[in-house]
Motif scaffolding. Structure first.
Motif, PDB file in Angstrom:
ATOM      1  N   TYR A 107      -3.970   0.191   7.914  1.00  0.00           N
ATOM      2  CA  TYR A 107      -3.400   0.436   6.595  1.00  0.00           C
ATOM      3  C   TYR A 107      -3.022   1.882   6.349  1.00  0.00           C
ATOM      4  CZ  TYR A 107      -5.901  -3.957   5.720  1.00  0.00           C
ATOM      5  OH  TYR A 107      -6.389  -5.218   5.785  1.00  0.00           O
ATOM      6  N   ARG A 108      -3.707   2.806   7.018  1.00  0.00           N
ATOM      7  CA  ARG A 108      -3.532   4.205   6.636  1.00  0.00           C
ATOM      8  C   ARG A 108      -3.811   5.140   7.797  1.00  0.00           C
ATOM      9  NH1 ARG A 108      -3.202   7.350   2.200  1.00  0.00           N
ATOM     10  NH2 ARG A 108      -4.426   9.230   2.105  1.00  0.00           N
TER      11      ARG A 108
ATOM     12  N   SER B  32       2.514   8.571  12.279  1.00  0.00           N
ATOM     13  CA  SER B  32       2.988   7.234  11.929  1.00  0.00           C
ATOM     14  C   SER B  32       2.088   6.199  12.567  1.00  0.00           C
ATOM     15  CB  SER B  32       4.438   7.033  12.370  1.00  0.00           C
ATOM     16  OG  SER B  32       4.554   7.082  13.782  1.00  0.00           O
TER      17      SER B  32
ATOM     18  N   ARG C  76       0.834  -1.205   0.000  1.00  0.00           N
ATOM     19  CA  ARG C  76       0.000   0.000   0.000  1.00  0.00           C
ATOM     20  C   ARG C  76       0.872   1.261   0.000  1.00  0.00           C
ATOM     21  NH1 ARG C  76      -2.273  -3.759   3.200  1.00  0.00           N
ATOM     22  NH2 ARG C  76      -4.407  -4.316   2.708  1.00  0.00           N
ATOM     23  N   SER C  77       0.430   2.283  -0.697  1.00  0.00           N
ATOM     24  CA  SER C  77       1.102   3.600  -0.716  1.00  0.00           C
ATOM     25  C   SER C  77       2.584   3.475  -1.024  1.00  0.00           C
ATOM     26  CB  SER C  77       0.898   4.324   0.618  1.00  0.00           C
ATOM     27  OG  SER C  77      -0.460   4.511   0.878  1.00  0.00           O
ATOM     28  N   ASN C  78       2.902   2.741  -2.065  1.00  0.00           N
ATOM     29  CA  ASN C  78       4.310   2.485  -2.371  1.00  0.00           C
ATOM     30  C   ASN C  78       4.835   3.272  -3.564  1.00  0.00           C
ATOM     31  OD1 ASN C  78       6.836   1.346  -2.073  1.00  0.00           O
ATOM     32  ND2 ASN C  78       6.366  -0.362  -3.410  1.00  0.00           N
TER      33      ASN C  78
ATOM     34  N   ALA D   3       7.397   2.054   5.286  1.00  0.00           N
ATOM     35  CA  ALA D   3       6.503   3.056   4.704  1.00  0.00           C
ATOM     36  C   ALA D   3       7.291   4.285   4.266  1.00  0.00           C
ATOM     37  CB  ALA D   3       5.434   3.458   5.726  1.00  0.00           C
TER      38      ALA D   3
ATOM     39  N   SER E  67       3.633   0.838   9.350  1.00  0.00           N
ATOM     40  CA  SER E  67       2.816   0.445   8.203  1.00  0.00           C
ATOM     41  C   SER E  67       2.409   1.639   7.338  1.00  0.00           C
ATOM     42  CB  SER E  67       1.569  -0.312   8.661  1.00  0.00           C
ATOM     43  OG  SER E  67       0.772   0.485   9.505  1.00  0.00           O
ATOM     44  N   HIS E  68       2.393   2.861   7.910  1.00  0.00           N
ATOM     45  CA  HIS E  68       2.017   4.027   7.104  1.00  0.00           C
ATOM     46  C   HIS E  68       2.503   5.301   7.777  1.00  0.00           C
ATOM     47  CE1 HIS E  68      -0.593   6.851   4.836  1.00  0.00           C
ATOM     48  NE2 HIS E  68      -0.401   5.956   3.891  1.00  0.00           N
TER      49      HIS E  68
ATOM     50  N   SER F 224      -4.199   9.567   8.144  1.00  0.00           N
ATOM     51  CA  SER F 224      -4.146  10.832   7.410  1.00  0.00           C
ATOM     52  C   SER F 224      -4.701  11.948   8.277  1.00  0.00           C
ATOM     53  CB  SER F 224      -4.923  10.752   6.093  1.00  0.00           C
ATOM     54  OG  SER F 224      -6.270  10.451   6.334  1.00  0.00           O
TER      55      SER F 224
ATOM     56  N   SER G 197       2.162   9.857   7.301  1.00  0.00           N
ATOM     57  CA  SER G 197       1.477  10.953   6.626  1.00  0.00           C
ATOM     58  C   SER G 197       1.880  12.284   7.257  1.00  0.00           C
ATOM     59  CB  SER G 197      -0.041  10.768   6.749  1.00  0.00           C
ATOM     60  OG  SER G 197      -0.718  11.792   6.086  1.00  0.00           O
TER      61      SER G 197
END
Length: 185
Positions: A144-145, A113, A14-16, A56, A100-101, A147, A103
């Motif tokens: 997963y995310r 994070s 994801r988001s790669n 990430a 894992s992610h 934001s 923003s």
């Protein structure tokens, strides 16, 4: 030894894939970050600083910085200056084993994070000063995310296996806290 070509783009991650400027892409390939100029086809590689791998990536709204979250025992988040690729800041102790992610907020002064198994920690950073502002366990399953809200910098959203959560950075009598807006916890 010098790496000349990567066949390791992880399309299921994801988001790669991130844009650094009009001609330059960045993505995770194994234990490296690959930076590719699509016009010249020049490829540059940044290795994991700990050897544990990369979890990430995130690009700062100004495109002057990018964050690389690593894997391993107490992995760091490394902030690099772009286009020099010089290490600018190192954020420590945000999770146990991997991120894992990531923003950045829209002003670029905060970074959020998400840790992966086993702690699933949501951490909000003052990344320029290498300080944790807030942190809390975000959930008990994979996330997963994360934001920041575009309308309210004090609000965040996390999503993952079986959940979407809305968070608010709130001042309480004991200080600044992250509150789950649904439950108010």
């Amino acid at each position: 030894m010098e790496l000349l070509h990567s066949f390791g783009f992880e399309c299921q991650r994801r988001s790669n894939l991130h844009l650094l400027d009009d001609n330059t892409l960045m993505f995770i390939a194994g234990n490296m970050v690959q930076i590719t100029n699509v016009d010249t086809q020049k490829q540059t590689y940044l290795r994991s600083t700990t050897g544990g791998g990369i979890g990430a990536l995130a690009v700062h709204p100004s495109y002057r910085f990018f964050a690389v979250a690593e894997k391993g025992d107490s992995p760091p988040i490394n902030i690099y200056h772009y286009p020099s690729l010089k290490l600018y800041r190192v954020l420590k102790e945000g999770t146990q084993l991997a991120y894992s992610h990531l923003s950045f907020n829209h002003r670029g002064d905060k970074l959020a994070s998400i840790g992966s198994y086993p702690d699933y920690m949501l951490t909000v950073w003052d990344w320029e000063n290498e300080q944790i502002i807030l942190r809390t366990k975000a959930f008990s399953q994979e996330i997963y995310r994360v934001s920041f809200s575009t309308e309210n910098e004090g609000q965040l959203t996390t999503s993952g296996t079986g959940h979407i959560r809305f968070w608010k950075m709130a001042s309480t009598f004991t200080g600044l806290k992250l509150q789950d807006r649904k439950s108010g916890s």
